[in-house]
Design a protein around this motif. Structure first.
Motif, PDB file in Angstrom:
ATOM      1  N   LEU A   1      84.411  52.738  30.351  1.00 45.47           N
ATOM      2  CA  LEU A   1      83.160  53.301  30.910  1.00 45.47           C
ATOM      3  C   LEU A   1      82.298  53.423  29.569  1.00 45.47           C
ATOM      4  O   LEU A   1      81.081  53.412  29.957  1.00 45.47           O
ATOM      5  CB  LEU A   1      83.481  54.619  31.681  1.00 45.47           C
TER       6      LEU A   1
ATOM      7  N   ASP B   1      78.486  51.787  29.381  1.00 47.95           N
ATOM      8  CA  ASP B   1      77.113  52.641  29.173  1.00 47.95           C
ATOM      9  C   ASP B   1      76.502  52.076  27.845  1.00 47.95           C
ATOM     10  O   ASP B   1      75.333  51.920  27.656  1.00 47.95           O
ATOM     11  CB  ASP B   1      77.584  54.132  28.927  1.00 47.95           C
TER      12      ASP B   1
ATOM     13  N   ARG C   1      78.732  61.805  32.127  1.00 52.16           N
ATOM     14  CA  ARG C   1      79.504  62.624  33.259  1.00 52.16           C
ATOM     15  C   ARG C   1      80.337  61.645  33.787  1.00 52.16           C
ATOM     16  O   ARG C   1      80.023  60.539  34.263  1.00 52.16           O
ATOM     17  CB  ARG C   1      78.797  63.465  33.989  1.00 52.16           C
ATOM     18  N   HIS C   2      81.563  62.397  34.265  1.00 47.99           N
ATOM     19  CA  HIS C   2      82.369  61.445  35.013  1.00 47.99           C
ATOM     20  C   HIS C   2      81.936  61.404  36.622  1.00 47.99           C
ATOM     21  O   HIS C   2      81.419  62.272  37.236  1.00 47.99           O
ATOM     22  CB  HIS C   2      83.905  62.237  35.168  1.00 47.99           C
ATOM     23  N   PRO C   3      82.042  60.192  37.061  1.00 48.12           N
ATOM     24  CA  PRO C   3      81.503  59.944  38.414  1.00 48.12           C
ATOM     25  C   PRO C   3      82.002  60.776  39.472  1.00 48.12           C
ATOM     26  O   PRO C   3      80.922  61.140  40.411  1.00 48.12           O
ATOM     27  CB  PRO C   3      81.905  58.468  38.557  1.00 48.12           C
ATOM     28  N   ARG C   4      83.264  61.433  39.465  1.00 45.12           N
ATOM     29  CA  ARG C   4      83.679  62.173  40.786  1.00 45.12           C
ATOM     30  C   ARG C   4      83.739  63.683  40.110  1.00 45.12           C
ATOM     31  O   ARG C   4      83.020  64.325  40.787  1.00 45.12           O
ATOM     32  CB  ARG C   4      85.133  61.709  41.074  1.00 45.12           C
TER      33      ARG C   4
ATOM     34  N   LYS D   1      81.959  65.009  37.858  1.00 48.74           N
ATOM     35  CA  LYS D   1      80.650  65.286  37.196  1.00 48.74           C
ATOM     36  C   LYS D   1      80.632  66.333  35.994  1.00 48.74           C
ATOM     37  O   LYS D   1      79.957  67.353  35.885  1.00 48.74           O
ATOM     38  CB  LYS D   1      79.811  66.190  38.481  1.00 48.74           C
TER      39      LYS D   1
END
Lengths: 327, 327
Positions: free
Chosen positions: A81, A85, A150-153, A155
């Motif tokens: 990830l 980015d 931030r982590h997608p699930r 946050k």
């Protein structure tokens, strides 16, 4: 006389601290059960100077996988990830990426095409984003990302998605004279950037996969430059090799979560004397994720089938952990 | 009251020890002179918590070359002498060596033919004697050799031909919060076998050249097997690369003796803040050996020409050292 009172006070405080250390639960986020009991029994056995399983402090080496063992690894390895980015951040300097795969898929968030590009496609992204700079520059890039992504699930910052019970385990082992190492398939410099702050594991105790680096002198300034070529893959049968190379001792305890850790646990627990192997089983879809035999990440088949017979402890995240992430 | 007296006694003993540690000469085998003065000034500067050059303990990394820096390297690298002894020991199992070069020359002690076989010839001997076993088996072979082999000139075990002033320097740095590492062109497992006992440097702080190892499971027993293939050459521009790989921090002090250490000292001393570079100059034919610019081992040209300008300390073994080997 004041000096004497002061000395007594110091001794009393020290003694109180000692008693507290002996009685307080060192693993408060672990539910009472066989997993926790086996960890504590192992640590007591190897630290009991009068016991048959005593291990001298220099040989108390404990190795931890990172992805899925110390922090989460879903919906994709966090380092991937980070690479995605970075592709977005670097895209303005690479107009050709708009039409060139796998960059096009990465920029468009087209995970299906990206997955279809396979290992070769992902490696292309990693090389384009991880090489061509000094380790210091790379470290800064990683720390900037860690501070903002931030982590997608959940946050939350990725470095908050570390497992509270494992943080306690690291501290518990260190308090008992263990040297704790990370031995991960992840990139060694990617982890070193934040592992000391988050896990208390210094750079020299991080073992990981790496790309080549080259020593060059540019305008009189000597520096190392990260190269777009694989140096070492610290996964599966590579883990014992990486451990020998960096540590030079066979660990007495190993902690993992997937079949990528199988050989590390196998080599560790086949040694003489008291040994400890532990696998974190991700069976908690509510608080984290549930995956094992059929997962594309952190696949766990051999560990579940052969681990118990080899004396390894299988931790149910759902049942053994009171809490998953730090509050 | 007895307890109080006991406490006072402890405090007094501790205080006395502290004062002694502050006043006793930590480097008794070094003659008073600029080299010793610069070492002491550097250590005081980086450990003075109120000074501008203070360095926090985790960053106090000191790296030492081994051959020619911590122990002698003449008339040939000791590890090569080990390999030649191993060829003799293994010869009965290899009748073909009697007629096959470079083994024939090694068995006959024909150093001229051996030297003419060049790097390729020496590598053939190393692979034949260093590979094909586990690291544990190799370690035992090294320790057996160390216990019985004697240096041709000094008739002492090779591990007694270490430099007393450098042993004191290692201890002095460690007493001041430094972590001391070996970073050598020599074989990592060859050095690890005895470095902890002789230098107080544990296996995980030894960086060196290496051959590949492979993880295999034989009859259910997992093990690492040393392979006859180069993995990494920890020399010249390889030294900063090896340091990054193993330590993950740029050292603040580096110690060497030949141009094989040039890049290590260059990279170390080019960093910000207080830095220290030191080269041992072998100019003592009476007590050890005298060699530099024209030597086939431990060649020192760039270090002598460029070192002083770069602020490096050049140690004259003859003038700066009161004693060379331990008594």
């Amino acid at each position: 006389m004041r000096t004497l009172r002061w000395l007594i006070a110091i001794v009393l405080v020290a003694a109180t601290g000692f008693v507290q250390a002996q009685t307080a639960d060192p693993l408060p986020s672990w539910n009472d059960g066989p997993a926790k009991a086996r960890i504590v029994a192992f640590v007591r056995a190897v630290t009991d100077a009068d016991g048959k399983d005593f291990v001298a402090p220099p040989e108390r080496v404990a190795v931890f996988d990172n992805d899925g063992t110390l922090w989460s690894e879903q919906p994709a390895y966090f380092q991937l990830l980070f690479a995605l980015d970075r592709v977005k951040a670097l895209a303005p300097k690479h107009p050709e990426w708009k039409t060139k795969q796998p960059f096009k898929a990465a920029l468009e968030g087209d995970m299906k095409t990206l997955a279809a590009s396979g290992e070769k496609g992902l490696l292309t992204l990693v090389m384009a984003t991880h090489a061509g700079m000094t380790p210091e520059q790379f470290r800064k890039t990683v720390l900037d990302w860690v501070a903002t992504a931030r982590h997608p699930r959940f946050k939350r910052p990725y470095t908050e998605l570390v497992f509270q019970p494992m943080l306690e385990l690291l501290a518990y082992l260190r308090a008992n004279g263990f040297k704790t190492y990370i031995v991960s398939g992840g990139g060694i410099e990617f982890m070193r950037a934040w592992a000391e702050g988050v896990y208390g594991v210094p750079p020299e105790q991080v073992v990981g996969s790496s790309i080549k680096t080259q020593y060059v002198v540019k305008n009189g300034v000597p520096m190392l430059i990260r190269q777009p070529a694989i140096n070492f893959i610290d996964d599966k049968a590579g883990k014992p090799v990486g451990i020998l190379q960096h540590i030079g001792r066979r660990p007495i305890a190993a902690f993992g979560n997937s079949d990528g850790d199988f050989q590390m646990l196998q080599w560790t627990t086949a040694g003489g004397g008291a040994r400890f192997g532990l696998l974190v089983h991700h069976d908690d879809a509510a608080r984290e994720y549930a995956y094992d035999r059929k997962s594309h990440i952190g696949k766990l088949v051999r560990g579940l089938d052969e681990g118990p017979r080899l004396g390894w402890t299988i931790v149910s995240m759902k049942n053994d952990w009171k809490q998953v992430y730090p509050k």
